[in-house]
Design a protein around this motif. Structure first.
Motif, mmCIF file in Angstrom:
data_model
loop_
_atom_site.group_PDB
_atom_site.id
_atom_site.type_symbol
_atom_site.label_atom_id
_atom_site.label_comp_id
_atom_site.label_asym_id
_atom_site.label_seq_id
_atom_site.Cartn_x
_atom_site.Cartn_y
_atom_site.Cartn_z
ATOM 1 N N LEU A 1 29.299 32.699 27.924
ATOM 2 C CA LEU A 1 29.282 32.321 29.334
ATOM 3 C C LEU A 1 27.971 32.777 29.960
ATOM 4 N N GLU A 2 27.682 32.228 31.146
ATOM 5 C CA GLU A 2 26.446 32.580 31.837
ATOM 6 C C GLU A 2 26.760 32.950 33.276
ATOM 7 N N VAL A 3 26.077 33.962 33.767
ATOM 8 C CA VAL A 3 26.228 34.346 35.168
ATOM 9 C C VAL A 3 24.923 34.003 35.884
ATOM 10 N N ASN A 4 25.027 33.212 36.962
ATOM 11 C CA ASN A 4 23.828 32.761 37.669
ATOM 12 C C ASN A 4 23.382 33.770 38.721
ATOM 13 N N PRO A 5 22.090 33.681 39.112
ATOM 14 C CA PRO A 5 21.611 34.606 40.141
ATOM 15 C C PRO A 5 22.399 34.422 41.436
ATOM 16 N N GLY A 6 22.737 35.493 42.069
ATOM 17 C CA GLY A 6 23.361 35.450 43.385
ATOM 18 C C GLY A 6 24.798 34.986 43.424
ATOM 19 N N GLU A 7 25.450 34.893 42.304
ATOM 20 C CA GLU A 7 26.851 34.470 42.378
ATOM 21 C C GLU A 7 27.803 35.629 42.087
ATOM 22 N N VAL A 8 28.981 35.503 42.661
ATOM 23 C CA VAL A 8 30.028 36.466 42.353
ATOM 24 C C VAL A 8 30.900 35.805 41.296
ATOM 25 N N PHE A 9 30.851 36.369 40.105
ATOM 26 C CA PHE A 9 31.501 35.757 38.962
ATOM 27 C C PHE A 9 32.734 36.568 38.589
ATOM 28 N N GLY A 10 33.864 35.910 38.613
ATOM 29 C CA GLY A 10 35.105 36.610 38.313
ATOM 30 C C GLY A 10 35.448 36.498 36.842
ATOM 31 N N PHE A 11 36.057 37.548 36.331
ATOM 32 C CA PHE A 11 36.422 37.571 34.915
ATOM 33 C C PHE A 11 37.895 37.933 34.892
ATOM 34 N N LEU A 12 38.704 36.905 34.660
ATOM 35 C CA LEU A 12 40.123 37.031 34.900
ATOM 36 C C LEU A 12 40.896 36.933 33.593
ATOM 37 N N GLY A 13 41.865 37.765 33.462
ATOM 38 C CA GLY A 13 42.700 37.688 32.269
ATOM 39 C C GLY A 13 43.809 38.699 32.382
ATOM 40 N N PRO A 14 44.903 38.449 31.664
ATOM 41 C CA PRO A 14 45.992 39.417 31.703
ATOM 42 C C PRO A 14 45.561 40.745 31.084
ATOM 43 N N ASN A 15 46.329 41.785 31.299
ATOM 44 C CA ASN A 15 46.010 43.073 30.685
ATOM 45 C C ASN A 15 45.954 42.920 29.170
ATOM 46 N N GLY A 16 44.955 43.531 28.561
ATOM 47 C CA GLY A 16 44.853 43.480 27.113
ATOM 48 C C GLY A 16 44.179 42.221 26.587
ATOM 49 N N SER A 17 43.584 41.430 27.490
ATOM 50 C CA SER A 17 42.983 40.182 27.022
ATOM 51 C C SER A 17 41.542 40.377 26.563
ATOM 52 N N GLY A 18 40.977 41.566 26.800
ATOM 53 C CA GLY A 18 39.615 41.832 26.318
ATOM 54 C C GLY A 18 38.575 41.926 27.420
ATOM 55 N N LYS A 19 39.007 42.015 28.670
ATOM 56 C CA LYS A 19 38.039 42.100 29.775
ATOM 57 C C LYS A 19 37.183 43.362 29.678
ATOM 58 N N THR A 20 37.848 44.492 29.537
ATOM 59 C CA THR A 20 37.105 45.753 29.509
ATOM 60 C C THR A 20 36.223 45.842 28.270
ATOM 61 N N THR A 21 36.714 45.351 27.153
ATOM 62 C CA THR A 21 35.902 45.353 25.930
ATOM 63 C C THR A 21 34.620 44.543 26.145
ATOM 64 N N THR A 22 34.752 43.377 26.769
ATOM 65 C CA THR A 22 33.579 42.542 27.038
ATOM 66 C C THR A 22 32.592 43.290 27.919
ATOM 67 N N ILE A 23 33.118 43.923 28.969
ATOM 68 C CA ILE A 23 32.245 44.665 29.878
ATOM 69 C C ILE A 23 31.570 45.819 29.155
ATOM 70 N N ARG A 24 32.315 46.516 28.306
ATOM 71 C CA ARG A 24 31.719 47.617 27.560
ATOM 72 C C ARG A 24 30.589 47.135 26.648
ATOM 73 N N MET A 25 30.736 45.925 26.122
ATOM 74 C CA MET A 25 29.655 45.393 25.288
ATOM 75 C C MET A 25 28.454 45.003 26.150
ATOM 76 N N MET A 26 28.723 44.504 27.369
ATOM 77 C CA MET A 26 27.619 44.110 28.253
ATOM 78 C C MET A 26 26.771 45.302 28.662
#
Lengths: 268, 309
Positions: free
Chosen positions: B27-52
């Motif tokens: 996925l890509e996040v554009n300049p100046g946008e508020v990008f939401g990352f939505l998923g149920p608990n345990g779907s990998g949101k925090t893991t993705t953020i930790r990799m970022m």
């Protein structure tokens, strides 16, 4: 890129802005004073040699300095993991090696500070109570390679050897701290290393296996050489040999710390 | 401002043992946008953020921040990011201010003046010299925001930022994030499992489930509003006599009575036309409401309401 010194400053801040650090320094100041004053009162004798008492107190206080540095070093890595602050620390524009190195440098600085305080206090209180003399008394044995040198030089080398032992124990604690992220385990095992080292060395002298001299414990206490003895009386060991052995262990301990810390996934 | 994406995730995969936690996520996040990352608990949101943010290593794929690879040029990538990963854990034995000084030393170009500025921004002036252990969760959250924005990052990453905040705090944070995106052009990447919250905060939302990207949707912006103009949607008319109104509109798309109101399907222009006809026929119209499909509906639609496994 900002300067590496900034990182060391941060680590220093985390050491010196905690009350416990000042309690530790207070104990280091207090113990020699209590010992010297107490002994003088008990024996009612003030013509002892200041250097002899200073030497004895240094050995006692240095065990404490090692323990204190081990506690701080265990906390320095494992504590950041258990408090969760490691996350905010590692997302900065710095490599993990730099961050670990800054912690290590701050720890060594802390141990040097404590050693200086120890030297200053043990020297000052004994010079004050027993009177200054440049006579080493019976502290330098005739077999010592330092025989004939001034007492200042002898004390200096004594401190250096004690400090090298401290560096080894602290590196060991640092390794356990970053490998297991448990400060309790790191502190416990390192203190075991510090105190059991002597006993185990004693046991090892009973065997005459050649490999015994390669064990860390056998090489930890360099002050034996200062008194012209070998750490294992029945073994052919030299200061140079022990220094090389310590260097090898030093590299192993730190290589493990670094590798584990750099590769580790920081989860939860 | 360049339109190159601020963050680009390419085929990011994380495997732990035989388990695939994140599966070829792009996925890509554009300049100046508020990008939401939505998923149920345990779907990998925090893991993705930790990799970022470099806290976890990727098994394969790469993440670029401002054109710098997190894998190969970590310090350069990290210098453009501010983040709160899960709870903002600060050094409790230091004061709020000392914590900020600590993190300021690690980022180039943050001086004392800037620290004072962010303290004021998050409204902590009164308590900044207190030890963090005396702070409430809300105050820690503010301090967390302060450390995340003080070096003016291009990308602000927030993991479940509203956890533990009261409604006023959530609203404040939301307004602040939008202001940051608009005024300073900062992109915000924010994760949450709360749909309604994302709807209010974000320009676009990516939905992930069990480590896979399911969909990316626009919540607002030009594309969405144009869409709204032509697409026929469910409209509710609140009128005095539903039966009479039903007679007037006989034959118009799906007109019926629902919950004592008049329901029909109409596009934007048709709504105005319908209203005119009702008024001309002497029926009093008290309210017109279009039923928007909420993000929650969309979310349940795309994830099929599946449970976490």
């Amino acid at each position: 890129m900002t300067n590496f010194w900034n990182l060391v400053q941060n680590e220093n801040m985390k050491i010196y802005l905690r009350l416990r650090t000042w309690i530790m320094l207070g104990i280091i100041v207090l113990i020699p004073i209590l010992l010297t004053v107490g002994l003088t009162l008990v024996t009612d004798d003030s013509d002892g040699n200041m250097w002899e008492l200073m030497g004895t107190e240094t050995i006692i206080v240095f065990s404490l300095i090692t323990i204190f540095t081990v506690v701080i070093s265990a906390e320095s890595v494992a504590g950041e993991f258990s408090a969760g602050t490691i996350k905010l620390l590692l997302i900065r524009p710095w490599s993990r090696s730099s961050i670990l190195a800054s912690k290590y440098v701050a720890l060594l600085l802390f141990s040097i500070l404590q050693s200086i305080v120890c030297f200053a206090v043990t020297w000052a209180i004994n010079a004050l109570v027993l009177g200054y003399t440049s006579d080493p008394g019976g502290i330098i044995p005739e077999s010592s390679p330092m025989e004939g040198h001034s007492i200042w030089a002898y004390m200096g080398v004594h401190y250096l050897y004690e400090w090298l032992q401290l560096v080894m124990v602290v590196s060991f604690a640092f390794m356990l701290s970053s490998a297991f992220r448990s400060s309790g385990l790191a502190i416990g095992l390192s203190i075991f290393l510090l105190f059991a080292g002597g006993t185990i060395t004693g046991l090892l002298t009973l065997t005459d296996k050649a490999w015994v001299k390669y064990i860390l414990f056998a090489n930890l206490d360099l002050t034996s050489y200062l008194d012209g003895r070998s750490p294992l009386p029945n073994m052919d060991m030299t200061l140079g040999f022990s220094l090389i052995m310590l260097a090898v262990y030093f590299i192993i301990f730190n290589a493990v710390s670094w590798t584990v810390f750099r590769k580790r996934d920081v989860a939860a | 401002m360049s339109q190159a994406p601020v963050a680009r995730l390419q085929e990011v995969t994380k495997r732990i043992g035989s388990r695939t936690i994140i599966d070829r996520l792009s996925l890509e996040v554009n300049p100046g946008e508020v990008f939401g990352f939505l998923g149920p608990n345990g779907s990998g949101k925090t893991t993705t953020i930790r990799m970022m943010v470099g806290l976890m290593a990727m098994t394969s794929g790469d993440i670029e921040i401002g054109g710098h690879s997190v894998r190969k040029e970590y310090p350069l990538a990290a210098s453009q990011v501010g983040a709160i990963v899960e709870n903002p854990e600060m050094y409790k034995y230091l004061t709020g201010y000392q914590n900020l000084v600590h993190f300021a030393r690690m980022n180039p170009g943050v001086d004392r003046k800037r620290i004072d500025e962010v303290v004021e921004l998050v409204g902590l002036e009164g308590r900044i010299h207190d030890k963090v252990k005396k702070y409430s969760l809300g105050m820690r959250q503010r301090l967390g925001v302060a450390q995340a924005v003080m070096h003016r990052p291009k990308l602000l990453i927030l993991d479940e930022p509203t956890n533990g905040l009261d409604p006023a705090g959530i609203r404040e944070l939301r307004d602040y994030l939008r202001q940051l995106a608009q005024a300073e052009g900062t992109s915000v990447f924010v994760s949450s499992h709360l749909l309604s919250e994302m709807e209010l905060m974000c320009d676009r939302v990516a939905i992930i489930q069990t480590g896979k990207l399911i969909d990316i949707r626009s919540i607002r912006g030009a594309a969405a509003s144009e869409h709204q103009q032509t697409e026929a949607r469910e409209v509710l008319f609140e009128v005095d006599h539903t039966d009479a109104a039903l007679g007037v509109l006989q034959g118009q798309g799906g007109v019926r009575i629902a919950d004592g109101q008049l329901a029909l399907t109409a596009a934007r222009e048709e709504i105005a036309e319908t209203n005119r006809r009702l008024v001309q026929a002497g029926i009093r119209v008290y309210g017109i409401r279009t039923k928007t499909k909420s993000l929650e509906d969309q979310f349940l639609e795309v994830t099929g309401g599946e449970s976490v496994d």
